[in-house]
Write a protein that holds these residues in place. Structure first.
Motif, mmCIF file in Angstrom:
data_model
loop_
_atom_site.group_PDB
_atom_site.id
_atom_site.type_symbol
_atom_site.label_atom_id
_atom_site.label_comp_id
_atom_site.label_asym_id
_atom_site.label_seq_id
_atom_site.Cartn_x
_atom_site.Cartn_y
_atom_site.Cartn_z
ATOM 1 N N TRP A 101 33.176 37.975 36.981
ATOM 2 C CA TRP A 101 33.433 37.595 38.359
ATOM 3 C C TRP A 101 34.221 36.295 38.471
ATOM 4 O O TRP A 101 34.931 36.076 39.455
ATOM 5 C CB TRP A 101 32.119 37.508 39.137
ATOM 6 C CG TRP A 101 31.539 38.869 39.362
ATOM 7 C CD1 TRP A 101 30.500 39.442 38.709
ATOM 8 C CD2 TRP A 101 32.022 39.859 40.292
ATOM 9 N NE1 TRP A 101 30.280 40.723 39.164
ATOM 10 C CE2 TRP A 101 31.203 40.996 40.143
ATOM 11 C CE3 TRP A 101 33.062 39.885 41.219
ATOM 12 C CZ2 TRP A 101 31.401 42.154 40.895
ATOM 13 C CZ3 TRP A 101 33.259 41.035 41.968
ATOM 14 C CH2 TRP A 101 32.431 42.152 41.807
ATOM 15 N N THR A 102 34.134 35.437 37.469
ATOM 16 C CA THR A 102 34.958 34.220 37.460
ATOM 17 C C THR A 102 36.430 34.588 37.379
ATOM 18 O O THR A 102 37.284 34.032 38.097
ATOM 19 C CB THR A 102 34.574 33.318 36.276
ATOM 20 O OG1 THR A 102 33.184 32.991 36.371
ATOM 21 C CG2 THR A 102 35.402 32.048 36.283
ATOM 22 N N GLU A 103 36.747 35.547 36.512
ATOM 23 C CA GLU A 103 38.121 36.013 36.373
ATOM 24 C C GLU A 103 38.595 36.721 37.645
ATOM 25 O O GLU A 103 39.737 36.547 38.086
ATOM 26 C CB GLU A 103 38.216 36.968 35.184
ATOM 27 C CG GLU A 103 39.602 37.532 34.936
ATOM 28 C CD GLU A 103 39.613 38.515 33.777
ATOM 29 O OE1 GLU A 103 40.445 39.440 33.804
ATOM 30 O OE2 GLU A 103 38.786 38.355 32.857
ATOM 31 N N VAL A 104 37.704 37.509 38.241
ATOM 32 C CA VAL A 104 38.048 38.220 39.470
ATOM 33 C C VAL A 104 38.359 37.240 40.597
ATOM 34 O O VAL A 104 39.333 37.392 41.336
ATOM 35 C CB VAL A 104 36.899 39.164 39.878
ATOM 36 C CG1 VAL A 104 37.092 39.664 41.301
ATOM 37 C CG2 VAL A 104 36.821 40.343 38.916
ATOM 38 N N GLU A 105 37.521 36.225 40.732
ATOM 39 C CA GLU A 105 37.733 35.248 41.788
ATOM 40 C C GLU A 105 39.051 34.498 41.587
ATOM 41 O O GLU A 105 39.774 34.226 42.551
ATOM 42 C CB GLU A 105 36.562 34.262 41.833
ATOM 43 C CG GLU A 105 36.607 33.329 43.028
ATOM 44 C CD GLU A 105 35.314 32.557 43.199
ATOM 45 O OE1 GLU A 105 35.291 31.634 44.024
ATOM 46 O OE2 GLU A 105 34.318 32.884 42.508
ATOM 47 N N ALA A 106 39.382 34.195 40.342
ATOM 48 C CA ALA A 106 40.652 33.524 40.060
ATOM 49 C C ALA A 106 41.824 34.426 40.428
ATOM 50 O O ALA A 106 42.844 33.964 40.958
ATOM 51 C CB ALA A 106 40.721 33.147 38.587
ATOM 52 N N HIS A 107 41.683 35.704 40.165
ATOM 53 C CA HIS A 107 42.730 36.666 40.528
ATOM 54 C C HIS A 107 42.960 36.671 42.038
ATOM 55 O O HIS A 107 44.097 36.675 42.512
ATOM 56 C CB HIS A 107 42.335 38.065 40.057
ATOM 57 C CG HIS A 107 42.878 39.171 40.911
ATOM 58 N ND1 HIS A 107 44.185 39.574 40.868
ATOM 59 C CD2 HIS A 107 42.276 39.931 41.862
ATOM 60 C CE1 HIS A 107 44.366 40.550 41.746
ATOM 61 N NE2 HIS A 107 43.230 40.781 42.348
#
Length: 292
Positions: free
Chosen positions: A249-255
């Motif tokens: 979810w950290t990667e998703v939020e950055a996206h």
């Protein structure tokens, strides 16, 4: 999940989108219901992604529900499993396949059809798919019953007509046809016009006071009690807890913050101008402006 996220991201901004319905055809037979927790995990993660989009991009949160296909599993057990338990895993609405819906037969008995009784005390919007082509062309008399009969209006949030695109069974509202100029067009079928007339007749018949109270009726229809957590039984073999999310979810939020793309565009697309792309898409999906 990345493919799901890409789909909902592309569609979530459209104002006429009512919701995302996840089909539960994975659970067609009893033996496969052991995988039901995966369906709930999908609902949970898609809802979380839509919530992030709403916060980071100021988009509305689109409801996420379940489309229960016509299958041998009892409808009540499917509904209770999808709606019970933790709020972040439960569905926002429920749609089922009402193949046998017959307006005249359903409303002749005082007891009413089984789904009408089953969902009379529902706590979420419930709708059903109807309009299978028992007769060609279809007259859509069922549509008037759905919107005019007080019990139907109280319980169900309208109906979903089967289906939009025409197929081999001639059951679509629009059909892909090749005109004399050799190009493909989507044309409205006779079923489309019959459905339009039936809907218009239903709402012309409705008194203005009923239309004004429609939101109150919906509120009453969704004031029921949430089902208690269902247990393993002879109709639902959902074993174990809902699996943890595989998503970073950290990667998703950055996206989302960076407004990145889930899928990289190929070089051949990047080399095309906007005009080229527009012309290309118009050739592939040409809708007759005169009849649209």
């Amino acid at each position: 999940m990345q493919r799901f996220f890409q789909a909902v991201e592309n569609l979530a901004s459209y104002p006429n989108l009512l919701g995302f319905a996840i089909p539960n055809d994975l659970l067609r037979v009893l033996e496969r219901t052991v995988a039901a927790p995966i369906i709930r995990a999908m609902v949970r993660d898609i809802r979380r992604y839509l919530s992030l989009l709403a916060v980071k991009r100021n988009q509305r949160i689109v409801p996420v529900g379940i489309f229960s296909l016509d299958m041998s599993l009892p409808l009540k057990d499917q509904f209770e499993y999808c709606c019970s338990g933790d709020d972040n895993e439960t569905v926002d609405f429920f749609v089922f396949d009402y193949v046998c819906f017959d307006a005249k037969r359903a409303m002749q008995t005082s007891k009413g059809p089984e789904p009408l009784e089953m969902f009379f005390n529902t706590h979420i919007p419930v709708s059903f798919v109807y309009g299978y082509n028992r007769l060609i062309p279809r007259g859509f008399l069922d549509t008037r019953t759905i919107y005019l009969h007080p019990d139907m209006r109280h319980v169900f949030s309208g109906g979903i007509v089967f289906q939009f695109f025409d197929g081999p069974n001639r059951d679509g509202l629009v059909a892909l046809t090749r005109r004399n100029d050799g190009r493909l067009y989507y044309d409205k079928t006779i079923d489309y016009w019959n459905l339009r007339d039936s809907v218009n007749m239903a709402f012309v018949t409705l008194p203005a006071s009923i239309i004004a109270r429609s939101r109150l009726v919906e509120t009453a229809a969704m004031s029921g009690t949430k089902p208690k957590r269902s247990h393993i039984n002879q109709n639902m073999l959902a074993i174990g807890q809902v699996p943890a999310s595989p998503v970073n979810w950290t990667e998703v939020e950055a996206h989302i913050i960076d407004d990145g793309e889930w899928v990289d565009a190929g070089k051949e697309w990047l080399d095309l101008t906007v005009e080229d792309l527009t012309a290309s898409m118009w050739d592939k999906l040409n809708i007759d402006e005169a009849n649209s």
